[in-house]
Write an enzyme that holds these catalytic residues in place. Structure first.
Site, PDB file in Angstrom:
ATOM      1  N   LYS A 190      43.103  46.957  50.660  1.00  0.00           N
ATOM      2  CA  LYS A 190      44.546  46.833  50.146  1.00  0.00           C
ATOM      3  C   LYS A 190      44.391  45.879  48.843  1.00  0.00           C
ATOM      4  O   LYS A 190      43.964  44.856  48.564  1.00  0.00           O
ATOM      5  CB  LYS A 190      45.111  45.707  50.896  1.00  0.00           C
TER       6      LYS A 190
ATOM      7  N   GLY B 222      40.458  36.082  45.928  1.00  0.00           N
ATOM      8  CA  GLY B 222      41.990  35.626  45.244  1.00  0.00           C
ATOM      9  C   GLY B 222      42.284  34.316  45.417  1.00  0.00           C
ATOM     10  O   GLY B 222      41.423  33.526  45.380  1.00  0.00           O
ATOM     11  N   SER B 223      43.520  34.312  45.421  1.00  0.00           N
ATOM     12  CA  SER B 223      43.973  32.869  44.966  1.00  0.00           C
ATOM     13  C   SER B 223      43.740  31.879  46.317  1.00  0.00           C
ATOM     14  O   SER B 223      43.976  32.213  47.251  1.00  0.00           O
ATOM     15  CB  SER B 223      45.282  32.689  44.507  1.00  0.00           C
TER      16      SER B 223
ATOM     17  N   GLY C  44      44.666  32.868  50.113  1.00  0.00           N
ATOM     18  CA  GLY C  44      43.222  32.711  50.921  1.00  0.00           C
ATOM     19  C   GLY C  44      43.438  32.011  52.143  1.00  0.00           C
ATOM     20  O   GLY C  44      43.123  32.316  53.167  1.00  0.00           O
TER      21      GLY C  44
ATOM     22  N   GLU D  73      36.768  34.035  49.453  1.00  0.00           N
ATOM     23  CA  GLU D  73      36.226  33.715  47.981  1.00  0.00           C
ATOM     24  C   GLU D  73      37.455  33.552  47.108  1.00  0.00           C
ATOM     25  O   GLU D  73      38.145  34.453  46.778  1.00  0.00           O
ATOM     26  CB  GLU D  73      35.371  34.742  47.444  1.00  0.00           C
TER      27      GLU D  73
ATOM     28  N   CYS E 229      36.740  34.088  38.605  1.00  0.00           N
ATOM     29  CA  CYS E 229      36.506  32.966  39.111  1.00  0.00           C
ATOM     30  C   CYS E 229      35.442  32.039  38.758  1.00  0.00           C
ATOM     31  O   CYS E 229      35.297  30.916  38.963  1.00  0.00           O
ATOM     32  CB  CYS E 229      36.668  33.188  40.614  1.00  0.00           C
TER      33      CYS E 229
ATOM     34  N   GLU F  41      42.773  24.809  38.969  1.00  0.00           N
ATOM     35  CA  GLU F  41      42.479  26.070  38.157  1.00  0.00           C
ATOM     36  C   GLU F  41      43.625  26.395  37.434  1.00  0.00           C
ATOM     37  O   GLU F  41      44.783  26.703  37.836  1.00  0.00           O
ATOM     38  CB  GLU F  41      42.242  27.126  39.291  1.00  0.00           C
TER      39      GLU F  41
END
Ligand code: UN1
Length: 498
Positions: A174, A226-227, A231, A248, A282, A380
């Protein structure tokens, strides 16, 4: 021409059962690039059904044969590298040199994991009884769900898909709703390489499809990049269902520059790690931790260098910095630059959109006089915004590096070998660079971070299979009788004392 993307389920390309679609835009032109299925629970159920049907046959396909398909994936990716790179640039914005690099990471990973088809190493160890044998084997797990981001739309899925497949799992992929066309072109490579139907399935869509994957009882593993917000939601939900998860997430990576650093080298590395991929990695550098002595010269050189960067459409070879991925990403960058201003940081360059009619562009930005406790030093931003924090010593630099909630990548520029080794020992990130920017990890080493960046798992490298395999410990007793361990402690002690 607007491309029609389809899901890939059980070896056939299909629309969503509902017939609904969403649009993927080119961030440099804001024009429509593709329409893709807006998948829901029932599409994910179909994909799980297909994966369940394919898994037993794939699991029993000898691993060297599985590896050969991965080698074919590597060959086809090599042939289609430019084509895929161009599509990726149009869909998510980063420049051609970077999208080619993205595809190259998947090629590297396909060769690396293809080789695992002839390894998948377990081990043997001595056992306590005579006429008995022990070994530990890696086994596949079953159906694996991958949820992946738009910033590395081929490389990051490849770190997950390739080890999962070579280990004998069936996969449901996905991808981010910002990159459905690139994802479908990537999946097509596996079809053309001869992967059996149902072993790899693609469902495009947004949160609903992702949640359906996380919730489905037959999907035993979720691998997410992802974010941090998404996550943690994925992790919480998957954990409540007893699933294995690899995460991650965010980064707030720093480059430390000591007074004795090679200035030209540091300036090059900082520029590409901070502003390359428009800061949307990232691993991107978003903090500069600089010793006082070199600070004035470094700031001057960085500002001069940033002025030479051309911001524009990533398809043009002259462009250095492409657009941000979408309007939301651009708004987030604008919001943080405003926060930086209000917090009292000093804007040295950038801090605005270039004058262009269309596209989510933003000029490379540098803040100095940033304090450790400011939000721009801790949160971030995921854009071309660099925050410079001045420090007095190596000890202070290390403390500043380690105090943020993320721990992916860090770097130090110094010509002093003692300082370099102190940094290797004391920087608490998953990746450490000496005299190199914070980006550019290679697939043969573990990738991932400490603290809020992940959940202790790593992708790629020798441990890249751990997320997608279970250990099976096997004992074979060929003595022909029931042997039981009986350790006569007193006898052992008598012997030791005599
Ligand atoms: C990411 O941004 O999620 O080390 C991956 C690097 C690349 C991968 C980045 N090889 O910068």
């Amino acid at each position: 021409m607007v491309e029609q993307v389809r899901n890939f389920i059980g070896g056939t390309w299909r629309d969503a059962l509902s017939g609904e679609t969403f649009v993927s835009y080119n961030p440099a032109t804001e024009s429509e690039l593709a329409h893709a299925p807006r998948s829901s629970v029932s599409d994910v159920e179909q994909a799980v059904e297909a994966a369940r049907a394919a898994y037993p046959g794939w699991r029993l396909t000898p691993a060297p044969r599985r590896g050969e398909i991965l080698y074919r994936v590597a060959h086809i990716l090599t042939e289609r590298k430019d084509q895929l790179a161009r599509l990726m640039t149009q869909e998510m914005g980063k420049i051609l040199a970077e999208t080619r690099g993205d595809v190259q990471e998947a090629i590297d990973m396909a060769y690396y994991m293809g080789g695992e088809g002839r390894r998948l190493l377990g081990y043997t160890a001595p056992v306590e009884m005579p006429n008995k044998f022990g070994m530990a084997l890696r086994d596949s797990v079953g159906i694996v769900g991958l949820i992946t981001p738009w910033n590395f739309p081929v490389a990051v899925p490849s770190w997950k898909m390739l080890p999962a497949l070579v280990a004998g799992n069936a996969v449901i992929f996905k991808p981010s709703e910002d990159t459905p066309a690139t994802s479908a072109a990537f999946v097509k490579v596996f079809e053309d390489a001869g992967l059996p139907p149902g072993v790899l399935n693609l469902v495009t869509g947004a949160g609903e499809a992702g949640a359906a994957l996380v919730n489905h009882p037959d999907v035993r593993i979720i691998s997410f990049t992802g974010s941090t917000d998404t996550g943690i939601k994925v992790y919480t939900q998957a954990a409540s269902l007893g699933k294995k998860v690899t995460l991650e997430m965010g980064g707030k990576n720093a480059i430390i520059v000591l007074d004795d650093a090679n200035l030209d080298l540091a300036v090059e590395a900082i520029t590409w790690s901070a502003y390359g991929t428009t800061g949307q990695r990232c691993t991107a550098t978003s903090r500069l931790i600089v010793q006082s002595g070199i600070k004035p010269r470094l700031v001057e050189a960085l500002v001069a260098k940033a002025r030479t960067l051309s911001v524009g459409d990533g398809l043009l070879e002259a462009t250095h910095v492409g657009p941000l991925v979408n309007a939301k990403a651009l708004e987030k960058v604008e919001r943080y630059v405003e926060i930086g201003r209000q917090e009292g940081a000093k804007l040295m360059i950038g801090g605005q959109r270039p004058s262009s009619e269309r596209g989510y562009f933003y000029t490379p930005t540098l803040f100095t006089e940033v304090r450790r406790d400011m939000r721009i030093a801790r949160e971030e931003i995921f854009g071309p915004v660099l925050s410079l924090i001045e420090v007095a010593s190596l000890d202070e630099a290390i403390a500043v590096n380690n105090e943020v909630r993320y721990g992916l990548s860090s770097s130090i520029f110094t010509e002093n070998i003692n300082a370099a080794f102190r940094a290797i020992r004391d920087l608490t990130t998953g990746i450490v660079y000496i005299n190199h920017g914070t980006t550019g990890a290679e697939i043969q080493f573990p990738f991932g971070g400490t603290r809020g960046t992940g959940n202790g798992m790593r992708e790629a490298g020798l441990v890249g299979l751990d997320s997608f395999t279970e250990w099976k410990s096997v004992y074979v007793d060929y003595s022909g009788r029931l042997q039981r361990a009986q350790i006569d402690t007193e006898a052992v002690l008598r012997q030791t004392n005599s």
